[in-house]
Design a protein around this motif. Structure first.
Motif, short mmCIF file in Angstrom:
data_model
loop_
_atom_site.label_atom_id
_atom_site.label_comp_id
_atom_site.label_asym_id
_atom_site.label_seq_id
_atom_site.Cartn_x
_atom_site.Cartn_y
_atom_site.Cartn_z
N LEU A 39 0.83 -1.21 0.00
CA LEU A 39 0.00 0.00 0.00
C LEU A 39 0.86 1.26 0.00
O LEU A 39 0.59 2.21 -0.74
CB LEU A 39 -0.92 -0.01 1.23
N THR A 40 1.91 1.26 0.81
CA THR A 40 2.82 2.42 0.86
C THR A 40 3.48 2.65 -0.48
O THR A 40 3.60 3.79 -0.95
CB THR A 40 3.89 2.20 1.95
N ALA A 41 3.92 1.56 -1.14
CA ALA A 41 4.57 1.69 -2.45
C ALA A 41 3.61 2.28 -3.47
O ALA A 41 3.99 3.12 -4.29
CB ALA A 41 5.07 0.32 -2.91
N ILE A 42 2.35 1.85 -3.43
CA ILE A 42 1.34 2.37 -4.36
C ILE A 42 1.11 3.85 -4.13
O ILE A 42 1.12 4.67 -5.05
CB ILE A 42 0.02 1.58 -4.24
N LEU A 43 0.89 4.22 -2.86
CA LEU A 43 0.58 5.61 -2.54
C LEU A 43 1.74 6.54 -2.82
O LEU A 43 1.57 7.69 -3.23
CB LEU A 43 0.15 5.73 -1.08
N LYS A 44 2.97 6.05 -2.63
CA LYS A 44 4.14 6.89 -2.91
C LYS A 44 4.29 7.15 -4.40
O LYS A 44 4.87 8.16 -4.80
CB LYS A 44 5.41 6.21 -2.37
N GLY A 45 3.77 6.25 -5.22
CA GLY A 45 3.91 6.41 -6.67
C GLY A 45 2.86 7.31 -7.30
O GLY A 45 2.93 7.62 -8.48
N ILE A 46 1.87 7.73 -6.51
CA ILE A 46 0.80 8.58 -7.04
C ILE A 46 1.27 10.03 -7.09
O ILE A 46 1.85 10.54 -6.13
CB ILE A 46 -0.46 8.46 -6.16
N ASP A 47 1.01 10.67 -8.22
CA ASP A 47 1.47 12.04 -8.42
C ASP A 47 0.45 13.05 -7.87
O ASP A 47 0.08 14.01 -8.54
CB ASP A 47 1.71 12.30 -9.91
N GLU A 48 -0.03 12.80 -6.68
CA GLU A 48 -0.92 13.71 -5.97
C GLU A 48 -0.52 13.71 -4.51
O GLU A 48 0.09 12.74 -4.02
CB GLU A 48 -2.39 13.26 -6.09
N GLY A 49 -0.84 14.77 -3.81
CA GLY A 49 -0.57 14.80 -2.38
C GLY A 49 -1.55 13.90 -1.65
O GLY A 49 -2.76 14.07 -1.78
N ILE A 50 -1.05 12.91 -0.90
CA ILE A 50 -1.90 11.97 -0.17
C ILE A 50 -1.61 12.11 1.33
O ILE A 50 -0.47 12.00 1.77
CB ILE A 50 -1.64 10.50 -0.59
N HIS A 51 -2.67 12.35 2.09
CA HIS A 51 -2.55 12.50 3.54
C HIS A 51 -3.64 11.65 4.18
O HIS A 51 -4.83 11.85 3.92
CB HIS A 51 -2.71 13.98 3.92
N VAL A 52 -3.25 10.68 5.02
CA VAL A 52 -4.20 9.78 5.67
C VAL A 52 -4.08 9.92 7.18
O VAL A 52 -2.98 9.92 7.73
CB VAL A 52 -3.94 8.30 5.27
N VAL A 53 -5.23 10.06 7.84
CA VAL A 53 -5.24 10.13 9.30
C VAL A 53 -6.19 9.07 9.85
O VAL A 53 -7.11 8.63 9.15
CB VAL A 53 -5.68 11.53 9.81
N ASN A 54 -5.96 8.69 11.10
CA ASN A 54 -6.88 7.76 11.74
C ASN A 54 -7.99 8.55 12.44
O ASN A 54 -8.05 9.78 12.34
CB ASN A 54 -6.15 6.82 12.71
N GLY A 83 -16.43 -1.94 6.77
CA GLY A 83 -17.82 -2.28 7.05
C GLY A 83 -18.61 -1.00 7.24
O GLY A 83 -18.60 -0.11 6.40
N ASN A 84 -19.26 -0.87 8.37
CA ASN A 84 -20.03 0.34 8.68
C ASN A 84 -19.27 1.27 9.61
O ASN A 84 -19.79 2.31 10.01
CB ASN A 84 -21.38 -0.03 9.32
N GLU A 85 -18.04 0.90 9.96
CA GLU A 85 -17.27 1.68 10.93
C GLU A 85 -16.24 2.55 10.21
O GLU A 85 -15.48 2.08 9.36
CB GLU A 85 -16.56 0.74 11.91
N ILE A 86 -16.21 3.84 10.54
CA ILE A 86 -15.21 4.73 9.98
C ILE A 86 -13.89 4.54 10.72
O ILE A 86 -13.86 4.53 11.96
CB ILE A 86 -15.68 6.21 10.04
N ILE A 87 -12.81 4.34 9.98
CA ILE A 87 -11.51 4.08 10.61
C ILE A 87 -10.47 5.15 10.28
O ILE A 87 -9.32 5.06 10.69
CB ILE A 87 -10.97 2.69 10.20
N GLY A 88 -10.89 6.16 9.51
CA GLY A 88 -9.95 7.23 9.18
C GLY A 88 -10.45 8.04 8.01
O GLY A 88 -11.62 7.93 7.59
N ALA A 89 -9.55 8.87 7.46
CA ALA A 89 -9.90 9.69 6.30
C ALA A 89 -8.65 9.89 5.45
O ALA A 89 -7.52 9.91 5.96
CB ALA A 89 -10.46 11.04 6.74
N VAL A 90 -8.87 10.01 4.14
CA VAL A 90 -7.76 10.25 3.22
C VAL A 90 -8.04 11.53 2.44
O VAL A 90 -9.18 11.80 2.04
CB VAL A 90 -7.56 9.06 2.25
#
Length: 464
Positions: A12-27, A106-113
Motif C-alpha cells: 500500500l505504501t509503495a502504491i501511494l508513494k507512486g501517485i502524483d498527488e498529495g496523499i494524507h491519511v489520518v486515523n 464495514g459500517n465503521e469509519i476508521i480514518g480519512a484520506v
C-alpha cells in the motif's frame, strides 16, 4: 484501528508513494498514518514533521472546524474539490484544492484520506495562460486587423436548412445581443461563432475563446474576471478574459460545465457590463459581446440544473441549433469530395473521388462525431490509399465492421429490438477499438471518444 499485515502495508505504501498527488491519511484520532512526498512538497514541510503527529500539531493554523480531514472523520461525509488555505509550521501560506474521503471498514469509519492539488501552482499556470492569451492578442493585432481564422464561407454546406441558419446568422451578427449556440461535438460551433464575429462590427476587435470545461472550476473565475493584487499569495493585478476581449467577442464553450455560482456572476456582467476582479472591490466597465455554446440541448441542461434558467433566458436572445451531419445527408458526399481535394493538395496526391461501395457506406453511417469525424476519417484514408480512388477497404479498422453491416444488412435485421441491437453495436465498437489499440485502454477510450473510466465500466459489463 485494524492493523494491516507488514506485506500489505509495504504494498500500500509503495502504491501511494507512486501517485502524483498529495496523499494524507489520518486515523479517527486525527493522527497522521501516511503522508507522501508530494503532499510534503505542497505543504512546504518534511514528511517527518507530519508523519505520526496529531494533525493540528503539524498544522497549528487549522482547527477542528477548518480542517477538512477532521471534518470528514466527524461527519463521515466526503468533501470534493474544496479550496483550503492554511499556514504550515514554518509560517508559509499554503493554498490547496482537496478532495477528502472517509475510510470505512464495514459500517465503521476508521480514518480519512485527503488527495490534495497545489492550488498556488494551478493559479500560476492560469496566470501564465492569461499572459499567453494577452500576448497572442497583441501579436495578432500587429499582424492583421482580423481576429479570427474562419468565416461563414468556410462553413461548407449544400443543405437548405443549414444554409438558412448561416444566412440568418449573418444578419443577426450585426447586433450586440448575446448568442447561444447548441450543437453536437464536431458540428462546427467555434467555426460558426468565428463567422458571426467576422460579420459583426467588432470584426477588427479581439475574439477570445475559452472552453469552460478545460479549466478547473476553482480557477475559472480568475481566468474570466482577472485578479487584484493580494487576493492570494503572489497575486498581482491582472486582466481577465473579459477585459482582454473588451470591444470584441468572448466565446464561452461548454457553458453548462461552468459552476452555477459563477454563472450568476456571468449573468451580472451581461446585465450591467461591469466586471470585478477576484479580490477587488472596484468594478470595471467592459464592452464585450458574449457568445456561448453547448454540446447538450439547453432543455437537458436546464433539467439537469447545470444551466441557470435566468442565464439561459438572458442568452436566449438569439439561439442557433446546428444540424448534425446525419440529418444533412446531401452534405456527407459533398464534404467528402471537399476533404479529398484538400488532402490531395496537402499530401501531394491525386486521388480521384471514391468508389460506389464506399459512398454507400458514407451516406448510411450515422457520423456521431459529425464533420470532425468525417474529416479525420478522410485524412486517414488519404494517407493509406494506394489506388486511384478511395475504397471502403481504406476505412479505419474501427469502421470496417460497420461498413459491411451497413451495406449488407441494412434494413434486414432479424431482431428489431433497439436495446439489443444498440448493445451489440456498442460491444462491436469496443472490441474493434481494443483490437486497433492492441489492448491499450487509454488509446481505445480516445478512439471511442469516451472517458477511460466509462470504457472500463462497459468492459466489466461485457465480461460479466
Amino acid at each position: 484501528m485494524v492493523l494491516l499485515t507488514t506485506l500489505t502495508q509495504e504494498v500500500l505504501t509503495a502504491i501511494l508513494k507512486g501517485i502524483d498527488e498529495g496523499i494524507h491519511v489520518v486515523n479517527t484520532e486525527g493522527k497522521t498514518i501516511f503522508y507522501n512526498e508530494v503532499a510534503a512538497t505542497h505543504d512546504g514541510m518534511d514528511v517527518k514533521e507530519v508523519q505520526g503527529k496529531y494533525l493540528l500539531d503539524a498544522f497549528p493554523s487549522l482547527t477542528e472546524k477548518s480542517s477538512t480531514l477532521l471534518k470528514v472523520i466527524k461527519t463521515g461525509m466526503p468533501i470534493y474539490n474544496q479550496t483550503q488555505v492554511y499556514m504550515n509550521l514554518h509560517g508559509t501560506r499554503i493554498d490547496t484544492i482537496n478532495t477528502t474521503l472517509p475510510i470505512f471498514l464495514g459500517n465503521e469509519i476508521i480514518g480519512a484520506v485527503e488527495i490534495a492539488k497545489d492550488y498556488s501552482r494551478m493559479k500560476l499556470l492560469a496566470e501564465r495562460l492569461l499572459d499567453l492569451q494577452k500576448g497572442l492578442n497583441k501579436s495578432s493585432r500587429k499582424k492583421t486587423s482580423k481576429q479570427v481564422s474562419y468565416t461563414f464561407n468556410d462553413l461548407l454546406t449544400v443543405n437548405p436548412g443549414f444554409q438558412k441558419i448561416k444566412d440568418e446568422a449573418k444578419k443577426l451578427a450585426k447586433s450586440d445581443a448575446p448568442i447561444l449556440v447548441y450543437g453536437e461535438s464536431g458540428t462546427g460551433k467555434e467555426l460558426f461563432v468565428q463567422g458571426v464575429h467576422h460579420e459583426s462590427h467588432r470584426s477588427n476587435e479581439p475574439f477570445i475563446a475559452q472552453n469552460c470545461a478545460a479549466i478547473p472550476e476553482t480557477l475559472l473565475e480568475s481566468i474570466l474576471f482577472g485578479t487584484a493584487k493580494g487576493s492570494y499569495t503572489g497575486a498581482v493585478d491582472r486582466k481577465g478574459l473579459f477585459e482582454l476581449a473588451d470591444g470584441g467577442t468572448l466565446f464561452l464553450d461548454e457553458l453548462h460545465t461552468m459552476p452555477i455560482e459563477l454563472q450568476a456572476k456571468l449573468l451580472r456582467v451581461l446585465e450591467d457590463g461591469m466586471v470585478r476582479r477576484v479580490g477587488s472591490s472596484q468594478s470595471i466597465s467592459v464592452n464585450v459581446r458574449v457568445i456561448a455554446a453547448m454540446n447538450v440541448s439547453p432543455s437537458k441542461a436546464l433539467q439537469a440544473q447545470t444551466l441557470r434558467a435566468d442565464l439561459y433566458y438572458r442568452l436566449n436572445v438569439f439561439t442557433f441549433s446546428l444540424i448534425p451531419l446525419r440529418d444533412r445527408k446531401e452534405d456527407i458526399l459533398f464534404l467528402t469530395e471537399h476533404f479529398i481535394n484538400e488532402f490531395n493538395q496537402k499530401l501531394h496526391k491525386n486521388i480521384n473521388g471514391y468508389e460506389k461501395k464506399l459512398g454507400l457506406f458514407m451516406t448510411n453511417y450515422q457520423w456521431p462525431g459529425n464533420v470532425r469525424e468525417l474529416k479525420h476519417t478522410i485524412e486517414y484514408m488519404m494517407n493509406v490509399c494506394e489506388a486511384e480512388q478511395l475504397k471502403y477497404e481504406d476505412l479505419p479498422s474501427l469502421l470496417k465492421h460497420l461498413s459491411s453491416t451497413a451495406i449488407s444488412n441494412r434494413g434486414e435485421l432479424d431482431n428489431l429490438s433497439l436495446r439489443k441491437n444498440i448493445e451489440k453495436l456498442e460491444k462491436d465498437l469496443i472490441m474493434n477499438a481494443l483490437e486497433l489499440s492492441e489492448g491499450n485502454i487509454n488509446q481505445a477510450a480516445k478512439l471511442l471518444e469516451i472517458p477511460r473510466q466509462t470504457l472500463q465500466y462497459k468492459l466489466k459489463k461485457i465480461i460479466d
